[in-house]
Design a protein around this motif. Structure first.
Motif, PDB file in Angstrom:
ATOM      1  N   ASP A 187       4.562   3.870  10.871  1.00  0.00           N
ATOM      2  CA  ASP A 187       5.193   2.996  11.862  1.00  0.00           C
ATOM      3  C   ASP A 187       5.967   1.857  11.200  1.00  0.00           C
ATOM      4  OD1 ASP A 187       4.232   4.390  14.102  1.00  0.00           O
ATOM      5  OD2 ASP A 187       2.329   3.325  14.031  1.00  0.00           O
ATOM      6  N   VAL A 188       5.308   1.172  10.279  1.00  0.00           N
ATOM      7  CA  VAL A 188       5.921   0.010   9.619  1.00  0.00           C
ATOM      8  C   VAL A 188       5.541   0.009   8.144  1.00  0.00           C
ATOM      9  CG1 VAL A 188       6.095  -2.520   9.527  1.00  0.00           C
ATOM     10  CG2 VAL A 188       5.790  -1.383  11.733  1.00  0.00           C
TER      11      VAL A 188
ATOM     12  N   THR B 253       6.024  -2.517   4.684  1.00  0.00           N
ATOM     13  CA  THR B 253       6.401  -3.854   4.244  1.00  0.00           C
ATOM     14  C   THR B 253       6.196  -3.959   2.737  1.00  0.00           C
ATOM     15  OG1 THR B 253       6.117  -6.216   4.708  1.00  0.00           O
ATOM     16  CG2 THR B 253       4.121  -4.863   4.700  1.00  0.00           C
TER      17      THR B 253
ATOM     18  N   ALA C 241       0.790  -6.166   7.691  1.00  0.00           N
ATOM     19  CA  ALA C 241       0.275  -4.790   7.641  1.00  0.00           C
ATOM     20  C   ALA C 241      -1.129  -4.714   8.236  1.00  0.00           C
ATOM     21  CB  ALA C 241       0.280  -4.283   6.208  1.00  0.00           C
TER      22      ALA C 241
ATOM     23  N   LEU D  53      -0.992  -5.158  12.082  1.00  0.00           N
ATOM     24  CA  LEU D  53      -0.567  -3.939  12.768  1.00  0.00           C
ATOM     25  C   LEU D  53      -1.679  -2.891  12.787  1.00  0.00           C
ATOM     26  CD1 LEU D  53       3.029  -3.820  11.320  1.00  0.00           C
ATOM     27  CD2 LEU D  53       2.484  -3.755  13.761  1.00  0.00           C
TER      28      LEU D  53
ATOM     29  N   HIS E 253      -1.839   0.613  14.812  1.00  0.00           N
ATOM     30  CA  HIS E 253      -0.626   1.248  14.301  1.00  0.00           C
ATOM     31  C   HIS E 253      -0.792   1.661  12.840  1.00  0.00           C
ATOM     32  CE1 HIS E 253       1.342  -0.114  17.970  1.00  0.00           C
ATOM     33  NE2 HIS E 253       0.870  -1.337  17.725  1.00  0.00           N
TER      34      HIS E 253
ATOM     35  N   SER F 139       0.425   1.329   9.197  1.00  0.00           N
ATOM     36  CA  SER F 139       1.201   0.397   8.383  1.00  0.00           C
ATOM     37  C   SER F 139       0.994   0.695   6.908  1.00  0.00           C
ATOM     38  CB  SER F 139       0.797  -1.057   8.676  1.00  0.00           C
ATOM     39  OG  SER F 139      -0.569  -1.281   8.365  1.00  0.00           O
TER      40      SER F 139
ATOM     41  N   TRP G 185       1.850  -0.837   2.845  1.00  0.00           N
ATOM     42  CA  TRP G 185       2.204  -2.016   2.039  1.00  0.00           C
ATOM     43  C   TRP G 185       2.541  -1.568   0.627  1.00  0.00           C
ATOM     44  CZ3 TRP G 185      -1.047  -4.526  -1.852  1.00  0.00           C
ATOM     45  CH2 TRP G 185      -0.564  -5.772  -2.282  1.00  0.00           C
TER      46      TRP G 185
ATOM     47  N   VAL H  30      -4.882   0.015   5.917  1.00  0.00           N
ATOM     48  CA  VAL H  30      -3.491  -0.112   5.494  1.00  0.00           C
ATOM     49  C   VAL H  30      -3.237   0.936   4.408  1.00  0.00           C
ATOM     50  CG1 VAL H  30      -1.809  -1.613   4.335  1.00  0.00           C
ATOM     51  CG2 VAL H  30      -3.380  -2.562   6.046  1.00  0.00           C
TER      52      VAL H  30
ATOM     53  N   THR I 210       9.760   5.877   7.747  1.00  0.00           N
ATOM     54  CA  THR I 210       9.094   4.833   8.516  1.00  0.00           C
ATOM     55  C   THR I 210      10.018   4.368   9.636  1.00  0.00           C
ATOM     56  OG1 THR I 210       8.019   2.663   8.405  1.00  0.00           O
ATOM     57  CG2 THR I 210       9.931   2.983   7.000  1.00  0.00           C
TER      58      THR I 210
ATOM     59  N   ALA J  43       3.459  -9.281  13.449  1.00  0.00           N
ATOM     60  CA  ALA J  43       2.677  -8.077  13.727  1.00  0.00           C
ATOM     61  C   ALA J  43       2.619  -7.798  15.222  1.00  0.00           C
ATOM     62  CB  ALA J  43       1.268  -8.215  13.150  1.00  0.00           C
TER      63      ALA J  43
ATOM     64  N   SER K  84       4.242  -4.599  17.066  1.00  0.00           N
ATOM     65  CA  SER K  84       3.344  -3.786  17.880  1.00  0.00           C
ATOM     66  C   SER K  84       3.937  -3.539  19.258  1.00  0.00           C
ATOM     67  CB  SER K  84       1.979  -4.481  18.000  1.00  0.00           C
ATOM     68  OG  SER K  84       1.157  -3.818  18.942  1.00  0.00           O
TER      69      SER K  84
END
Length: 316
Positions: A2-3, A5, A39, A42, A47, A49, A51, A73, A126, A261, A265
């Motif tokens: 999803d994300v 970082t 991260a 989330l 979700h 995430s 890192w 994470v 992502t 975050a 979300s």
């Protein structure tokens, strides 16, 4: 994913006693870092995430990796450097709503990040790439890494989310302003505070700042205005979404990361823009109620409970 970082996470030491840190003899140890905070936030909201970073091949680096793994994470893109240490910082809570922070991160493993450390396939798979203005301040190679990550992510249509997260102690103002403006231009979504907007554009009015960021290249701007809440701006509309007043702020550090975050979300859950900002406000408020950068990051049920109470005079 999803994300994803990219940035530095550090070990955080906080005195167990009140008063000046010079007189402290005992400290608590926790984990902190803007990007990893997002991260974790989330992941707690349900979700996926990831890192990306470098850690020192030391006990602190191992502690950070274990902690983030425990928070679900994805750390598959984290590498260890046996020639550079994991960064640390100290928090000195002086009075309510006043915390001083001292960083010891120069020459850290994360500052050695380079474009060659990036996994292109990972970045291209992502939905959102979340970046801050902290990572490019750590070193020239970190700046190159962030811009290369943006280039790779854009090849697959990944949405770029940028939180300026200005740290003037890390670099000179001219370089900071030039770099942050470049990043704001590359980003699809920008999450500034008023002080950061004033630093970049010399303007302090939130409405004018929102338009300036849009004119600079962003499609969506979310302007944080403290306890009042946050504005959102697009080319078609803008609105102020009220915040959640907190009677007793325990620790303000990390509230902006919680906000990011919560907002991401909301986007992932396909909420309307105003609803996503409302969720961001709720998460940011909850973070301030607990000591520690990540300790106050809530799970989804807590956020939903607070949202159901919106309109009450005081959260706590």
């Amino acid at each position: 994913m999803d994300v994803v970082t990219i940035g530095e996470s550090m070990v955080v030491f906080t005195p167990t006693s009140d008063g000046f840190m010079r007189n402290a003899s005992q400290f608590t140890k926790k984990i902190g870092g803007a990007e990893s905070n997002v991260a974790v936030g989330l992941a707690r909201l349900g979700h996926q995430s990831g890192w990306m970073s470098k850690l020192g091949a030391d006990e602190f680096g191992k502690a950070i990796l274990a902690f983030l793994k425990g928070e679900n994470v994805d750390v598959s893109q984290v590498t260890f450097d046996d020639k550079a240490p994991t960064g640390i910082y100290f928090k000195e809570p002086r009075r309510q709503n006043s915390t001083r922070v001292y960083y010891y991160r120069k020459g850290s493993a994360a500052s050695k990040l380079a474009p060659s450390d990036l996994n292109g396939d990972y970045l291209m798979n992502t939905k959102y790439l979340h970046i801050t203005g902290i990572t490019p301040a750590l070193s020239e190679s970190c700046r190159e890494t962030i811009f290369e990550a943006i280039r790779i992510a854009k090849q697959n249509g990944t949405t770029i989310v940028f939180d300026p997260n200005l740290r003037t102690k890390l670099w000179d103002e001219e370089t900071a302003r030039e770099t942050l403006l470049k990043l704001a231009k590359e980003a699809d979504i920008v999450l500034p505070g008023v002080a950061e907007g004033e630093f970049l554009f010399g303007e302090s009015d939130p409405q004018k700042l929102g338009q300036l960021f849009l004119d600079h290249g962003a499609s969506v701007v979310v302007m944080k205005v403290g306890a009042e809440g946050a504005y959102y701006f697009t080319k078609k509309e803008s609105a102020l979404i009220p915040g959640f007043p907190v009677k007793n702020v325990v620790d303000p550090v990390g509230a902006g990361d919680g906000f990011a975050a919560g907002f991401l979300s909301g986007l992932l859950d396909e909420l309307e823009l105003g609803e996503a900002v409302e969720r961001a406000n709720a998460v940011g408020a909850l973070v301030t109620m607990v000591n520690g950068d990540v300790d106050g990051l809530p799970e989804r049920e807590e956020v939903e409970q607070l949202l159901s109470k919106h309109g009450e005079d005081v959260v706590r």
